[in-house]
Design an enzyme around this catalytic site. Structure first.
Site, PDB file in Angstrom:
ATOM      1  N   LYS A   1      -6.391  14.310  -6.242  1.00  0.00           N
ATOM      2  CA  LYS A   1      -7.701  13.664  -6.279  1.00  0.00           C
ATOM      3  C   LYS A   1      -8.576  14.231  -5.180  1.00  0.00           C
ATOM      4  O   LYS A   1      -8.213  14.212  -4.008  1.00  0.00           O
ATOM      5  CB  LYS A   1      -7.580  12.147  -6.111  1.00  0.00           C
ATOM      6  CG  LYS A   1      -8.936  11.443  -6.185  1.00  0.00           C
ATOM      7  CD  LYS A   1      -8.799   9.931  -6.224  1.00  0.00           C
ATOM      8  CE  LYS A   1     -10.170   9.277  -6.404  1.00  0.00           C
ATOM      9  NZ  LYS A   1     -10.088   7.805  -6.487  1.00  0.00           N
TER      10      LYS A   1
ATOM     11  N   GLN B   1      -0.972   1.878   1.839  1.00  0.00           N
ATOM     12  CA  GLN B   1       0.019   2.734   1.183  1.00  0.00           C
ATOM     13  C   GLN B   1       1.112   3.146   2.164  1.00  0.00           C
ATOM     14  O   GLN B   1       2.300   3.138   1.831  1.00  0.00           O
ATOM     15  CB  GLN B   1      -0.654   3.975   0.591  1.00  0.00           C
ATOM     16  CG  GLN B   1      -1.374   3.721  -0.715  1.00  0.00           C
ATOM     17  CD  GLN B   1      -1.895   5.005  -1.331  1.00  0.00           C
ATOM     18  OE1 GLN B   1      -2.266   5.938  -0.628  1.00  0.00           O
ATOM     19  NE2 GLN B   1      -1.931   5.061  -2.642  1.00  0.00           N
ATOM     20  N   ARG B   2       0.700   3.498   3.362  1.00  0.00           N
ATOM     21  CA  ARG B   2       1.682   3.904   4.370  1.00  0.00           C
ATOM     22  C   ARG B   2       2.564   2.738   4.790  1.00  0.00           C
ATOM     23  O   ARG B   2       3.769   2.894   4.973  1.00  0.00           O
ATOM     24  CB  ARG B   2       0.955   4.485   5.593  1.00  0.00           C
ATOM     25  CG  ARG B   2       1.892   4.998   6.671  1.00  0.00           C
ATOM     26  CD  ARG B   2       1.128   5.723   7.753  1.00  0.00           C
ATOM     27  NE  ARG B   2       0.217   4.836   8.466  1.00  0.00           N
ATOM     28  CZ  ARG B   2      -0.644   5.252   9.397  1.00  0.00           C
ATOM     29  NH1 ARG B   2      -0.709   6.549   9.691  1.00  0.00           N
ATOM     30  NH2 ARG B   2      -1.443   4.409  10.006  1.00  0.00           N
TER      31      ARG B   2
ATOM     32  N   PHE C   1       3.417   0.106   3.048  1.00  0.00           N
ATOM     33  CA  PHE C   1       4.298  -0.387   1.983  1.00  0.00           C
ATOM     34  C   PHE C   1       5.142   0.710   1.328  1.00  0.00           C
ATOM     35  O   PHE C   1       5.835   0.456   0.348  1.00  0.00           O
ATOM     36  CB  PHE C   1       3.465  -1.085   0.904  1.00  0.00           C
ATOM     37  CG  PHE C   1       2.766  -2.318   1.386  1.00  0.00           C
ATOM     38  CD1 PHE C   1       3.442  -3.283   2.117  1.00  0.00           C
ATOM     39  CD2 PHE C   1       1.420  -2.516   1.116  1.00  0.00           C
ATOM     40  CE1 PHE C   1       2.800  -4.427   2.568  1.00  0.00           C
ATOM     41  CE2 PHE C   1       0.767  -3.658   1.562  1.00  0.00           C
ATOM     42  CZ  PHE C   1       1.460  -4.620   2.291  1.00  0.00           C
TER      43      PHE C   1
ATOM     44  N   HIS D   1       8.827   0.419  -0.010  1.00  0.00           N
ATOM     45  CA  HIS D   1       9.235  -0.325  -1.200  1.00  0.00           C
ATOM     46  C   HIS D   1       9.346   0.616  -2.397  1.00  0.00           C
ATOM     47  O   HIS D   1       8.462   1.438  -2.636  1.00  0.00           O
ATOM     48  CB  HIS D   1       8.237  -1.443  -1.515  1.00  0.00           C
ATOM     49  CG  HIS D   1       8.777  -2.477  -2.449  1.00  0.00           C
ATOM     50  ND1 HIS D   1       8.877  -2.258  -3.804  1.00  0.00           N
ATOM     51  CD2 HIS D   1       9.277  -3.726  -2.233  1.00  0.00           C
ATOM     52  CE1 HIS D   1       9.394  -3.329  -4.378  1.00  0.00           C
ATOM     53  NE2 HIS D   1       9.652  -4.236  -3.451  1.00  0.00           N
ATOM     54  N   PRO D   2      10.423   0.503  -3.184  1.00  0.00           N
ATOM     55  CA  PRO D   2      10.624   1.421  -4.317  1.00  0.00           C
ATOM     56  C   PRO D   2       9.605   1.272  -5.434  1.00  0.00           C
ATOM     57  O   PRO D   2       9.496   2.151  -6.291  1.00  0.00           O
ATOM     58  CB  PRO D   2      12.033   1.064  -4.813  1.00  0.00           C
ATOM     59  CG  PRO D   2      12.257  -0.345  -4.355  1.00  0.00           C
ATOM     60  CD  PRO D   2      11.549  -0.445  -3.042  1.00  0.00           C
TER      61      PRO D   2
ATOM     62  N   ASP E   1      -6.592  -7.323  -6.102  1.00  0.00           N
ATOM     63  CA  ASP E   1      -7.166  -6.529  -7.192  1.00  0.00           C
ATOM     64  C   ASP E   1      -6.077  -5.775  -7.959  1.00  0.00           C
ATOM     65  O   ASP E   1      -6.149  -4.570  -8.134  1.00  0.00           O
ATOM     66  CB  ASP E   1      -8.191  -5.543  -6.630  1.00  0.00           C
ATOM     67  CG  ASP E   1      -9.034  -4.898  -7.722  1.00  0.00           C
ATOM     68  OD1 ASP E   1      -9.447  -5.620  -8.647  1.00  0.00           O
ATOM     69  OD2 ASP E   1      -9.274  -3.679  -7.640  1.00  0.00           O
TER      70      ASP E   1
END
Length: 460
Positions: free
Chosen positions: A131, A154-155, A157, A160-161, A250
């Site tokens: 992107k 994002q970093r 979490f 988590h798989p 969201d």
């Protein structure tokens, strides 16, 4: 100022050689997806007890001579740092590195905030999504903060798989002047947004998903088992976020990917909000999100907010998985509140006791009166749903957030008795906070850009 010549590309995508094979004996549908490599076509089996025909194919095959673009070079050299080209696509003018082997059909999405391409990582040999973020987005304070926030969550979490995060982040300078036309601004006015030579282009690399949940829903590819397992996975990953003190706000099926192993992953966190932040910041940028999945209290603009917001959001997605289509089709808050009342009836006086805005309260009083109850309304809309599914929908889609079932209550419901797995219900080992960004919601775009470059750019 001279604008460089626009190269116009033809975007016809009429060929589609994916094969759908029905096996009536096994009650399965097999989708054979040609991925431009005759030796490695992908086979996906989808259980189908109802033996319904697939009305639409999900994936569109690229031409056999398609060339997937390569990602930006890892090492920046004088020979490649300014090597870009300008192309025209769907009303937008886009800058992309010239040495990337771009094929028209590799463009998967395009908008005023960026463009997405399919690509192949030559190092890992994996297909990815790249992107390119529009410089316009990086020059707007609020939009830039939203981008940084997505990266931060994002970093946080990524352990988590069921969370999909970026693989790498690159920066390149644009070698040409060009326009980015914004067709979708609030006033519906087409504005030319000039990006100048020397402006930085930022690229994000993500693993290429097989499907999105939205594609699965709209193409009616979900079996009863799919619906159950995807709901369970979604509840567990959101529970993980809640354990870190974060409300998603969201959750959208278009930003939920599904792989061949029936594994669901969240991909976007732009509107996530730490529950330890001041309440007056909660609606600072929330008005830009879609109303389709928003809980009533977010429209009423309550002075308190809880994880029940996400319970409503997941409830709407659960309803869409059952129906195979949108549950609500609304564009503004007034229409959305009316649509909710048509599903679960009017809010009671107790429900409205949490509404503090006088204007909102007066509007709610004007909504056409109905004798419809939540139980009757949900059963009427979801005629083919099971008793357990109806119970869950009734527990999730309530006007009053205090009356909704909690994530733990939902996960413990008998609906999931055959797949219940405590090991999936993990907790985040650290509460999320913005301690390194004490004035995050006041940050200017130039500071946000520096933060992204300092913290997230892939080392060269």
């Amino acid at each position: 100022m001279e604008i460089n010549k626009i190269i116009e590309i033809n975007n016809n995508n009429n060929n589609n050689n994916n094969k759908i094979i029905e096996n009536n004996n096994d009650n399965k549908k097999i989708i054979e997806i040609n991925n431009n490599n005759n030796d490695n076509n992908k086979i996906i089996e989808i259980n189908d007890n109802n033996n319904n025909n697939i009305k639409d194919k999900i994936l569109k095959k690229e031409n056999k001579d398609s060339i997937l673009m390569k990602p930006p070079p890892i090492f920046i050299t004088p020979a490649n740092k300014d090597d870009t080209i300008t192309v025209f696509h769907q009303g937008h003018i886009i800058s992309i590195p010239r040495k990337l082997k771009i094929n028209l059909k590799s463009i998967t999405d395009c908008g005023p905030d960026g463009v997405m391409f399919r690509a192949k990582n030559e190092d890992s040999k994996e297909e990815v999504i790249v992107k390119k973020i529009s410089v316009f987005l990086m020059k707007d304070d609020k939009m830039a903060r939203k981008l940084l926030r997505n990266l931060l969550f994002q970093r946080h979490f990524q352990q988590h798989p069921l969370v999909s995060t970026f693989q790498s982040v690159f920066k390149r300078k644009s070698s040409e002047n060009y326009l980015i036309s914004n067709k979708n601004n609030r006033n519906n006015v087409r504005l030319p947004l000039l990006q100048q030579k020397g402006d930085d282009d930022i690229y994000f690399e993500y693993l290429l998903p097989e499907f999105t949940l939205l594609q699965m829903i709209h193409n009616k590819l979900l079996t009863e088992y799919n619906i159950m397992i995807f709901l369970y996975q979604l509840l567990t990953v959101v529970k993980f976020m809640h354990s870190a003190g974060v409300i998603h706000r969201d959750i959208d099926p278009s930003a939920i990917t599904i792989d061949q192993n029936q594994c669901l992953k969240l991909t976007e966190f732009y509107f996530c909000f730490p529950s330890n932040c001041p309440v007056d910041l909660f609606f600072n940028d929330y008005d830009t999100s879609s109303f389709i999945y928003r809980a009533p209290e977010t429209i009423w603009r309550n002075t308190t907010y809880t994880t029940a917001i996400d319970v409503w959001n997941i409830g709407v997605i659960f309803g869409e998985m059952i129906l195979g289509k949108r549950l609500f089709k609304t564009q503004d808050f007034e229409d959305h509140l009316i649509s909710i009342s048509k599903l679960i009836g009017n809010p009671t006086a107790e429900d409205l006791s949490i509404v503090l805005s006088k204007s909102i309260f007066q509007y709610m009083e004007k909504i056409p009166k109905s004798t419809l109850t939540p139980s009757v309304g949900i059963k009427r809309r979801f005629k083919g749903a099971s008793k357990d599914q109806i119970e869950l929908l009734q527990g999730m889609l309530c006007w009053d957030p205090r009356k909704r079932m909690t994530i733990d209550q939902l996960l413990a419901h008998k609906y999931f008795s055959t797949i219940h797995d405590e090991s999936m219900q993990i907790k985040c080992n650290e509460i999320f906070n913005l301690k390194y960004y004490p004035d995050f919601y006041k940050m200017k775009s130039d500071l946000v850009k520096k933060s992204i470059e300092n913290e997230f750019l892939t080392p060269c």
